[in-house]
Design a protein around this motif. Structure first.
Motif, PDB file in Angstrom:
ATOM      1  N   ALA A 211       0.829  -1.202   0.000  1.00  0.00           N
ATOM      2  CA  ALA A 211       0.000   0.000   0.000  1.00  0.00           C
ATOM      3  C   ALA A 211       0.868   1.260   0.000  1.00  0.00           C
ATOM      4  CB  ALA A 211      -0.935  -0.002   1.209  1.00  0.00           C
ATOM      5  N   VAL A 212       1.952   1.262   0.781  1.00  0.00           N
ATOM      6  CA  VAL A 212       2.851   2.412   0.805  1.00  0.00           C
ATOM      7  C   VAL A 212       3.523   2.582  -0.552  1.00  0.00           C
ATOM      8  CG1 VAL A 212       4.920   3.402   1.855  1.00  0.00           C
ATOM      9  CG2 VAL A 212       3.249   2.213   3.283  1.00  0.00           C
ATOM     10  N   ALA A 213       3.970   1.461  -1.144  1.00  0.00           N
ATOM     11  CA  ALA A 213       4.607   1.524  -2.464  1.00  0.00           C
ATOM     12  C   ALA A 213       3.640   2.091  -3.502  1.00  0.00           C
ATOM     13  CB  ALA A 213       5.090   0.137  -2.878  1.00  0.00           C
ATOM     14  N   ARG A 214       2.402   1.689  -3.422  1.00  0.00           N
ATOM     15  CA  ARG A 214       1.411   2.172  -4.385  1.00  0.00           C
ATOM     16  C   ARG A 214       1.153   3.674  -4.202  1.00  0.00           C
ATOM     17  NH1 ARG A 214      -4.546  -0.574  -5.429  1.00  0.00           N
ATOM     18  NH2 ARG A 214      -4.714   0.020  -7.606  1.00  0.00           N
ATOM     19  N   LYS A 215       1.153   4.135  -2.967  1.00  0.00           N
ATOM     20  CA  LYS A 215       0.994   5.573  -2.720  1.00  0.00           C
ATOM     21  C   LYS A 215       2.174   6.353  -3.292  1.00  0.00           C
ATOM     22  CE  LYS A 215      -1.693   5.026   1.546  1.00  0.00           C
ATOM     23  NZ  LYS A 215      -1.647   5.141   3.022  1.00  0.00           N
ATOM     24  N   LEU A 216       3.376   5.805  -3.137  1.00  0.00           N
ATOM     25  CA  LEU A 216       4.547   6.475  -3.711  1.00  0.00           C
ATOM     26  C   LEU A 216       4.414   6.569  -5.226  1.00  0.00           C
ATOM     27  CD1 LEU A 216       7.424   4.879  -1.587  1.00  0.00           C
ATOM     28  CD2 LEU A 216       6.699   7.273  -1.562  1.00  0.00           C
ATOM     29  N   ARG A 217       3.924   5.497  -5.840  1.00  0.00           N
ATOM     30  CA  ARG A 217       3.725   5.533  -7.294  1.00  0.00           C
ATOM     31  C   ARG A 217       2.720   6.612  -7.673  1.00  0.00           C
ATOM     32  NH1 ARG A 217       0.603   4.121 -11.540  1.00  0.00           N
ATOM     33  NH2 ARG A 217       1.639   3.201 -13.364  1.00  0.00           N
ATOM     34  N   SER A 218       1.687   6.781  -6.875  1.00  0.00           N
ATOM     35  CA  SER A 218       0.639   7.750  -7.204  1.00  0.00           C
ATOM     36  C   SER A 218       1.164   9.179  -7.161  1.00  0.00           C
ATOM     37  CB  SER A 218      -0.546   7.602  -6.252  1.00  0.00           C
ATOM     38  OG  SER A 218      -0.218   8.065  -4.957  1.00  0.00           O
ATOM     39  N   ARG A 219       2.270   9.417  -6.437  1.00  0.00           N
ATOM     40  CA  ARG A 219       2.832  10.773  -6.405  1.00  0.00           C
ATOM     41  C   ARG A 219       4.024  10.909  -7.339  1.00  0.00           C
ATOM     42  NH1 ARG A 219       7.083  11.709  -1.594  1.00  0.00           N
ATOM     43  NH2 ARG A 219       8.092  12.617  -3.402  1.00  0.00           N
ATOM     44  N   GLY A 220       4.251   9.904  -8.215  1.00  0.00           N
ATOM     45  CA  GLY A 220       5.238  10.046  -9.272  1.00  0.00           C
ATOM     46  C   GLY A 220       6.543   9.315  -9.059  1.00  0.00           C
ATOM     47  N   ILE A 221       6.611   8.427  -8.069  1.00  0.00           N
ATOM     48  CA  ILE A 221       7.824   7.633  -7.834  1.00  0.00           C
ATOM     49  C   ILE A 221       7.734   6.350  -8.658  1.00  0.00           C
ATOM     50  CG2 ILE A 221       9.224   6.431  -6.112  1.00  0.00           C
ATOM     51  CD1 ILE A 221       9.168   9.488  -5.822  1.00  0.00           C
ATOM     52  N   TYR A 222       8.789   6.067  -9.435  1.00  0.00           N
ATOM     53  CA  TYR A 222       8.823   4.816 -10.188  1.00  0.00           C
ATOM     54  C   TYR A 222       8.937   3.637  -9.226  1.00  0.00           C
ATOM     55  CZ  TYR A 222      10.014   7.655 -14.316  1.00  0.00           C
ATOM     56  OH  TYR A 222      10.002   8.567 -15.332  1.00  0.00           O
ATOM     57  N   LEU A 223       8.282   2.533  -9.580  1.00  0.00           N
ATOM     58  CA  LEU A 223       8.456   1.283  -8.860  1.00  0.00           C
ATOM     59  C   LEU A 223       9.202   0.298  -9.748  1.00  0.00           C
ATOM     60  CD1 LEU A 223       4.964   0.752  -7.161  1.00  0.00           C
ATOM     61  CD2 LEU A 223       6.977   1.945  -6.266  1.00  0.00           C
ATOM     62  N   GLY A 224      10.215  -0.348  -9.190  1.00  0.00           N
ATOM     63  CA  GLY A 224      10.971  -1.358  -9.910  1.00  0.00           C
ATOM     64  C   GLY A 224      11.031  -2.639  -9.100  1.00  0.00           C
ATOM     65  N   VAL A 225      11.271  -3.744  -9.787  1.00  0.00           N
ATOM     66  CA  VAL A 225      11.444  -5.043  -9.137  1.00  0.00           C
ATOM     67  C   VAL A 225      12.794  -5.604  -9.524  1.00  0.00           C
ATOM     68  CG1 VAL A 225      10.708  -7.470  -9.216  1.00  0.00           C
ATOM     69  CG2 VAL A 225       9.023  -5.670  -8.823  1.00  0.00           C
ATOM     70  N   ALA A 226      13.548  -6.053  -8.524  1.00  0.00           N
ATOM     71  CA  ALA A 226      14.804  -6.770  -8.764  1.00  0.00           C
ATOM     72  C   ALA A 226      14.765  -8.023  -7.900  1.00  0.00           C
ATOM     73  CB  ALA A 226      16.007  -5.905  -8.406  1.00  0.00           C
ATOM     74  N   SER A 227      14.507  -9.158  -8.532  1.00  0.00           N
ATOM     75  CA  SER A 227      14.282 -10.403  -7.791  1.00  0.00           C
ATOM     76  C   SER A 227      15.112 -11.535  -8.368  1.00  0.00           C
ATOM     77  CB  SER A 227      12.787 -10.774  -7.851  1.00  0.00           C
ATOM     78  OG  SER A 227      12.557 -12.043  -7.295  1.00  0.00           O
ATOM     79  N   LYS A 228      15.683 -12.347  -7.498  1.00  0.00           N
ATOM     80  CA  LYS A 228      16.338 -13.577  -7.935  1.00  0.00           C
ATOM     81  C   LYS A 228      15.252 -14.640  -8.072  1.00  0.00           C
ATOM     82  CE  LYS A 228      21.011 -12.683  -6.311  1.00  0.00           C
ATOM     83  NZ  LYS A 228      22.117 -13.065  -5.417  1.00  0.00           N
ATOM     84  N   ASN A 229      14.795 -14.803  -9.304  1.00  0.00           N
ATOM     85  CA  ASN A 229      13.640 -15.633  -9.586  1.00  0.00           C
ATOM     86  C   ASN A 229      13.573 -15.895 -11.076  1.00  0.00           C
ATOM     87  OD1 ASN A 229      11.443 -16.782  -8.038  1.00  0.00           O
ATOM     88  ND2 ASN A 229      11.229 -14.797  -7.026  1.00  0.00           N
ATOM     89  N   ASP A 230      12.821 -16.891 -11.473  1.00  0.00           N
ATOM     90  CA  ASP A 230      12.456 -17.038 -12.876  1.00  0.00           C
ATOM     91  C   ASP A 230      11.309 -16.075 -13.164  1.00  0.00           C
ATOM     92  OD1 ASP A 230      14.304 -19.067 -13.471  1.00  0.00           O
ATOM     93  OD2 ASP A 230      12.979 -20.579 -12.581  1.00  0.00           O
ATOM     94  N   MET A 231      11.326 -15.452 -14.314  1.00  0.00           N
ATOM     95  CA  MET A 231      10.331 -14.429 -14.625  1.00  0.00           C
ATOM     96  C   MET A 231       8.891 -14.940 -14.518  1.00  0.00           C
ATOM     97  SD  MET A 231       9.898 -11.224 -15.348  1.00  0.00           S
ATOM     98  CE  MET A 231      11.230 -10.419 -16.244  1.00  0.00           C
ATOM     99  N   PRO A 232       8.536 -16.105 -15.043  1.00  0.00           N
ATOM    100  CA  PRO A 232       7.139 -16.555 -14.911  1.00  0.00           C
ATOM    101  C   PRO A 232       6.700 -16.679 -13.453  1.00  0.00           C
ATOM    102  CG  PRO A 232       8.285 -17.842 -16.575  1.00  0.00           C
ATOM    103  CD  PRO A 232       9.322 -17.032 -15.876  1.00  0.00           C
TER     104      PRO A 232
END
Length: 529
Positions: A211-232
């Motif tokens: 919810a906090v991350a989504r609020k940051l996005r709503s005020r113009g902050i980019y959200l990125g993901v960096a995960s050690k995982n297979d994409m699917p």
């Protein structure tokens, strides 16, 4: 530091240290006592005490502006726990509670009017608790307005604000997935096995972080993901889990692979065309956090607690996203990234560059600085590093002064095309050199999002038109090199300016004789207001 209790005297004295040191900002540290907000003699009508406090604040700012002083940082006033009427205190117009609340409500508008800033000390005192913030013993002995134990966190909050004033706030939050955005490991537990959503303490804790991350996005902050995982596996919860608050379209850059986090952070910064110092990294794994700190010192790394119930509060309290302006364009920034994807498709379908630019149906709107756009102009000036000829920084008060300068000009450029409005993408500030009837280009900066569109040639055409209207004969521009703006070293040469003097190390100066300038044909409509 000024002498105790003589704030107004220091401001009134034109020979004060305040006016002789080229300060970035002046912190005016006032509390309820010094502002006369500790209660009105007339409890029924406290308007006199309130108006006196507001008038004193305005008088300080008027005096500061009169002497050409730096922008002011004003403080909100913390509310002591003491009260005359208990819970009824706020309803009594002349009570200390009512006076302080009304003053704090008025303060942001006053600061904006004078090109100043607000340090929310009232919120800080609320965080640590008013009973802790105020120390009667230290006040009686040393006249300390708050307990000296909290000086470090006060300095930290002030430092965050100063950083934001100088354009150092972060632009992108990069998040890990497993045990960060949800509980569990999606590759092992599957989408149905991860813990997220209502019904469990762990699931609600991770949901609060989203919810906090989504609020940051709503005020113009980019959200990125960096995960050690297979994409699917990494994408599956975003697409298929009903309780996920964040969705795939909320993420501007999604990297799930087996590369180290530092490499992925570098890739994210490159994709978004921002510096590493604009990234904030959020990961539950202490080893991953340390690896990023060791490899990429510029990246801000949040130290999360072991218990996920503290993740959301820690993100909110980190201070890396401090702001001093907010505009409609901030809310659109992340959506503009999607529009860029549509432009890329149009480029791929075009025969050549001119065909592509023609298909974009661009319109460049040019207007002078104005109060409505002042916040966005300040933001762009202080955050643009790469396409920036001089990298000079301007405060809101300095931009206001450019607006009022009839001899020079401040121009803002807004770009639209058939895919959307890209907002203000360029700022140019010119000052008059009267002896030569020349405009000196003190600042020329553009968003890198418009590279390769001939915008710089259209911008110059607009500057020349305005210059000729004002009887200007020459344009003089400077390139001052930094470690980030090498891409514009030949900017003036490419536009037809003649090099006057300088060196590659210290900078070069260029001149354009307007009698020799011929406006080029560019694939965009130029609208000059």
């Amino acid at each position: 530091m000024g002498p105790y209790g003589v704030v107004m005297q220091e401001l009134l004295d034109g020979a004060s240290f305040i006016y002789g040191q080229e300060l970035d900002a002046l912190l005016i540290s006032m509390d309820h006592r010094s502002l006369g907000l500790d209660g009105s003699a007339d409890l029924i009508d406290g308007s006199v005490s309130l108006s006196n406090a507001i008038e004193a604040t305005r008088q300080m700012l008027d005096t500061l502006m009169h002497h050409g002083g730096p922008p002011a940082i004003l403080q909100t006033v913390p509310l002591p726990l003491t009260s005359l009427f208990g819970s009824y205190d706020a309803a009594v117009t002349g009570s200390m509670t009512s006076l302080i609340q009304h003053y704090n409500f008025e303060l942001p508008a006053i600061a904006r009017q004078y090109g100043g800033y607000v340090l929310d000390v009232a919120a800080l005192a609320g965080h640590v608790g008013s009973a802790n913030w105020f120390n009667p013993k230290q006040w009686a002995a040393f006249k300390l307005p708050f307990d000296a134990m909290y000086a470090p966190i006060y300095a930290d909050w002030l430092g965050r604000l100063l950083g934001a004033i100088r354009g150092k706030s972060a632009k992108c939050l990069v998040m890990d997935l497993d045990n960060t955005l949800w509980g569990g490991v999606v590759g092992d537990d599957g989408v149905e096995g991860i813990v997220i959503g209502h019904g469990s303490a762990v699931g609600e804790a991770h949901l609060a972080l989203q919810a906090v991350a989504r609020k940051l996005r709503s005020r113009g902050i980019y959200l990125g993901v960096a995960s050690k995982n297979d994409m699917p596996n990494a994408l599956a919860p975003f697409r298929n889990h009903a309780d996920m608050l964040l969705r795939e379209q909320d993420i501007s850059v999604f990297l799930a692979n087996w590369s180290d986090k530092a490499s992925n952070l570098e890739a994210i910064a490159k994709f978004l065309n921002i510096g590493l110092d604009s990234l904030v990294f959020l990961d539950d794994n202490p080893a991953e956090r340390q690896q990023v700190r060791d490899s990429l010192a510029e990246v801000r790394v949040i130290e999360l607690p072991d218990d996920p119930s503290g993740f959301a509060a820690t993100l909110e309290a980190c201070g890396y996203f401090e702001a001093v302006t907010y505009s409609h364009e901030d809310t659109k920034r992340v959506d503009m990234r999607a529009e860029e994807g549509q432009r890329s498709i149009a480029a791929a379908q075009s025969r050549d560059l001119h065909d592509y630019l023609r298909k974009l149906e661009m319109e460049l709107e040019v207007s002078r600085f104005d109060s409505a756009s002042r916040g966005r102009i300040v933001q762009l000036v202080n955050k643009t590093n790469q396409y920036n000829l001089t990298t000079r920084r301007y405060t809101e008060a300095e931009i206001r002064a450019v607006e009022a300068d009839a001899s020079g000009i401040g121009l803002q450029f807004r770009l639209r095309d058939r895919f959307g409005d890209m907002g203000t993408i360029c700022v140019v500030i010119c000052s008059l050199v009267a002896i030569d009837m020349a405009w000196h280009i003190d600042a020329w900066l553009m968003s890198c999002r418009v590279l390769g569109r001939d915008v710089e040639r259209a911008v110059l055409a607009a500057i020349v038109r305005k210059a000729r209207e004002n009887g200007i004969k020459k344009l003089v521009g400077a390139f001052i090199p930094t470690d980030r703006n090498s891409m514009v070293a030949d900017h003036y040469r490419k536009l037809g300016f003649r090099e006057m003097h300088g060196s590659a190390d210290t900078g070069t100066q260029w001149m354009l004789d307007l009698r020799e300038y011929l406006e080029p044909n560019v694939e965009m409509k130029l609208v000059i207001k």
